[in-house]
Motif scaffolding. Structure first.
Motif, mmCIF file in Angstrom:
data_model
loop_
_atom_site.group_PDB
_atom_site.id
_atom_site.type_symbol
_atom_site.label_atom_id
_atom_site.label_comp_id
_atom_site.label_asym_id
_atom_site.label_seq_id
_atom_site.Cartn_x
_atom_site.Cartn_y
_atom_site.Cartn_z
ATOM 1 N N LEU A 42 3.278 5.609 9.254
ATOM 2 C CA LEU A 42 3.524 5.580 7.814
ATOM 3 C C LEU A 42 2.902 6.799 7.133
ATOM 4 O O LEU A 42 3.554 7.504 6.347
ATOM 5 N N VAL A 43 1.647 7.070 7.444
ATOM 6 C CA VAL A 43 0.962 8.211 6.849
ATOM 7 C C VAL A 43 1.598 9.519 7.317
ATOM 8 O O VAL A 43 1.779 10.459 6.527
ATOM 9 N N ARG A 44 1.949 9.591 8.594
ATOM 10 C CA ARG A 44 2.600 10.798 9.118
ATOM 11 C C ARG A 44 3.913 11.063 8.390
ATOM 12 O O ARG A 44 4.226 12.206 8.032
ATOM 13 N N GLY A 45 4.679 10.010 8.154
ATOM 14 C CA GLY A 45 5.943 10.170 7.438
ATOM 15 C C GLY A 45 5.739 10.647 6.015
ATOM 16 O O GLY A 45 6.489 11.508 5.521
ATOM 17 N N PHE A 52 15.561 12.252 8.919
ATOM 18 C CA PHE A 52 15.557 11.081 9.786
ATOM 19 C C PHE A 52 14.182 10.852 10.425
ATOM 20 O O PHE A 52 13.781 9.704 10.650
ATOM 21 N N ALA A 53 13.458 11.918 10.707
ATOM 22 C CA ALA A 53 12.104 11.758 11.232
ATOM 23 C C ALA A 53 11.201 11.108 10.185
ATOM 24 O O ALA A 53 10.380 10.235 10.501
ATOM 25 N N VAL A 54 11.355 11.516 8.925
ATOM 26 C CA VAL A 54 10.533 10.962 7.845
ATOM 27 C C VAL A 54 10.831 9.481 7.631
ATOM 28 O O VAL A 54 9.918 8.644 7.580
ATOM 29 N N ILE A 55 12.111 9.125 7.506
ATOM 30 C CA ILE A 55 12.411 7.725 7.196
ATOM 31 C C ILE A 55 12.154 6.816 8.391
ATOM 32 O O ILE A 55 11.860 5.623 8.226
ATOM 33 N N SER A 56 12.226 7.374 9.602
ATOM 34 C CA SER A 56 11.857 6.584 10.768
ATOM 35 C C SER A 56 10.387 6.183 10.696
ATOM 36 O O SER A 56 10.025 5.029 10.956
ATOM 37 N N ASP A 57 9.534 7.132 10.314
ATOM 38 C CA ASP A 57 8.100 6.845 10.220
ATOM 39 C C ASP A 57 7.745 6.040 8.972
ATOM 40 O O ASP A 57 6.919 5.134 9.014
ATOM 41 N N LYS A 58 8.383 6.363 7.845
ATOM 42 C CA LYS A 58 8.012 5.712 6.584
ATOM 43 C C LYS A 58 8.624 4.324 6.422
ATOM 44 O O LYS A 58 7.985 3.430 5.865
ATOM 45 N N SER A 59 9.849 4.140 6.857
ATOM 46 C CA SER A 59 10.571 2.894 6.600
ATOM 47 C C SER A 59 10.767 2.049 7.855
ATOM 48 O O SER A 59 10.408 0.874 7.887
ATOM 49 N N ALA A 60 11.322 2.667 8.892
ATOM 50 C CA ALA A 60 11.660 1.897 10.087
ATOM 51 C C ALA A 60 10.424 1.370 10.798
ATOM 52 O O ALA A 60 10.444 0.266 11.357
ATOM 53 N N ALA A 99 0.833 -1.203 0.000
ATOM 54 C CA ALA A 99 0.000 0.000 0.000
ATOM 55 C C ALA A 99 0.868 1.254 0.000
ATOM 56 O O ALA A 99 0.588 2.223 -0.720
ATOM 57 N N SER A 100 1.952 1.230 0.781
ATOM 58 C CA SER A 100 2.835 2.396 0.838
ATOM 59 C C SER A 100 3.509 2.639 -0.508
ATOM 60 O O SER A 100 3.767 3.794 -0.877
ATOM 61 N N LEU A 101 3.795 1.575 -1.265
ATOM 62 C CA LEU A 101 4.387 1.736 -2.590
ATOM 63 C C LEU A 101 3.406 2.411 -3.548
ATOM 64 O O LEU A 101 3.805 3.238 -4.369
#
Length: 342
Positions: A160-163, A182-190, A98-100
């Protein structure tokens, strides 16, 4: 890249992680085969055949299946035969898929997993709606899992949505670009890497301390994995990536190497900094020149250094876990991430 080739990439990763552990390799491969069947079934369960086609497009294209793999490895710390472990792995991959759908709309991507992206083939509106449907399917499936799975899945989806939103909006006036990154990739990826591991552990009835250690490992690994993707976006060909080379640069999304150039005065990078500062998106000769300069820049080595620090932290997080093949596989995964950009 064909769907078969994409799936073989996943098998290759597994073989590297479980060297000398044939029993674990057989269990994981068997589990991933069940996940694959269940994923295709989930997409086919859409009442509208057109939605089933769209929702199943990237699923059928294959991929590394890293997140289901992590769910299965997380389950190794409990009862690996526990009910719902396969469904937990399916939930992780549905959220990722879904994220893709959403990311490719944001990035105006044309390719994903070696096939046309959903937005390129059916348009942005369809891509967003189908991504939402996949998230809904994941939530519905989570309801059949252990009680702890629902809040874990909800939290990961929220992050995920927040990122994604933070990436779209960009840093505020007081926030440094690197902190925002780093805040974005923490939420989107990590968040999703961590979720995958925790879902497996929870569903297999592993002790709470195991889940906490796996969550910390997943947070560090997820950040490192995204940095490696940033590096590969610059250094790898479109054929190797399964999507356009330098796509982030082309649409004005700044990965870590780009941010490092903009954030620091790298000797000899004046032309590169000028190119990066002068345009949000790049095409043609400007894009090619910027990629070539990035590949030779010291920012690449520094980004790899930051990635290696995160990988070391991920391995350190495994300290509380009992020794065994699954822990060894997670340690090997750090080595895999480190070498995929070599």
């Amino acid at each position: 890249m064909t769907a078969l080739a994409a799936r073989m990439r996943g098998r290759s990763i597994i073989s590297r992680l479980v060297v000398g552990e044939s029993a674990l390799e057989r269990r994981v491969l068997r589990g991933l085969e069940q996940v694959e069947t269940r994923l295709l079934k989930c997409a086919g369960e859409a009442e509208d055949p057109r939605l089933a086609e769209v929702a199943g497009h990237l699923i059928a294209a294959g991929g590394k299946r890293l997140r289901p793999l992590l769910t299965l490895l997380g389950a190794e710390f409990g009862d690996v035969r526990g009910e719902g472990v396969i469904e937990a792995a399916v939930v992780a991959e549905l959220i990722h898929t879904a994220s893709l759908h959403h990311d490719d709309v944001m990035d105006e991507a044309l390719l994903r997993h070696g096939v046309s992206s959903v937005n390129a083939r059916w348009g942005n509106t369809v891509a967003v709606r189908s991504g939402n449907w996949l998230l809904a399917r994941a939530a519905r499936l989570s309801a059949s899992l252990a009680p702890e799975a629902i809040p874990l899945q909800a939290e990961a989806s929220e992050r995920l949505v927040r990122g994604q939103l933070r990436e779209l909006v960009g840093p505020d006036g007081a926030e440094r670009r690197l902190s925002h990154y780093f805040a974005v990739i923490s939420d989107k990826s990590a968040s999703l890497i961590s979720l995958s591991l925790r879902l497996g552990a929870v569903q297999a009835g592993a002790p709470a301390g195991v889940g906490e250690a796996l969550a910390a490992y997943g947070e560090h690994l997820g950040v490192a994995f995204q940095i490696s993707d940033d590096l590969l976006d610059i250094t790898s060909s479109s054929a190797e990536l399964g999507k356009e080379q330098g796509k982030d640069l082309a649409v004005g999304v700044a990965g870590l190497p780009v941010l490092l150039v903009l954030d620091d005065a790298w000797p000899g990078d004046e032309e590169l900094r000028s190119l990066l500062s002068g345009a949000q998106a790049m095409r043609g000769q400007q894009h090619e020149r910027t990629l070539a300069l990035l590949q030779r820049s010291g920012c690449m080595a520094r980004a790899r250094g930051i990635m290696d620090e995160r990988l070391a932290a991920a391995c350190a997080s495994l300290g509380p876990l009992p020794p065994g093949p699954a822990r060894k596989a997670l340690e090997s995964l750090c080595e895999f991430v480190a070498t995929r950009t070599a």
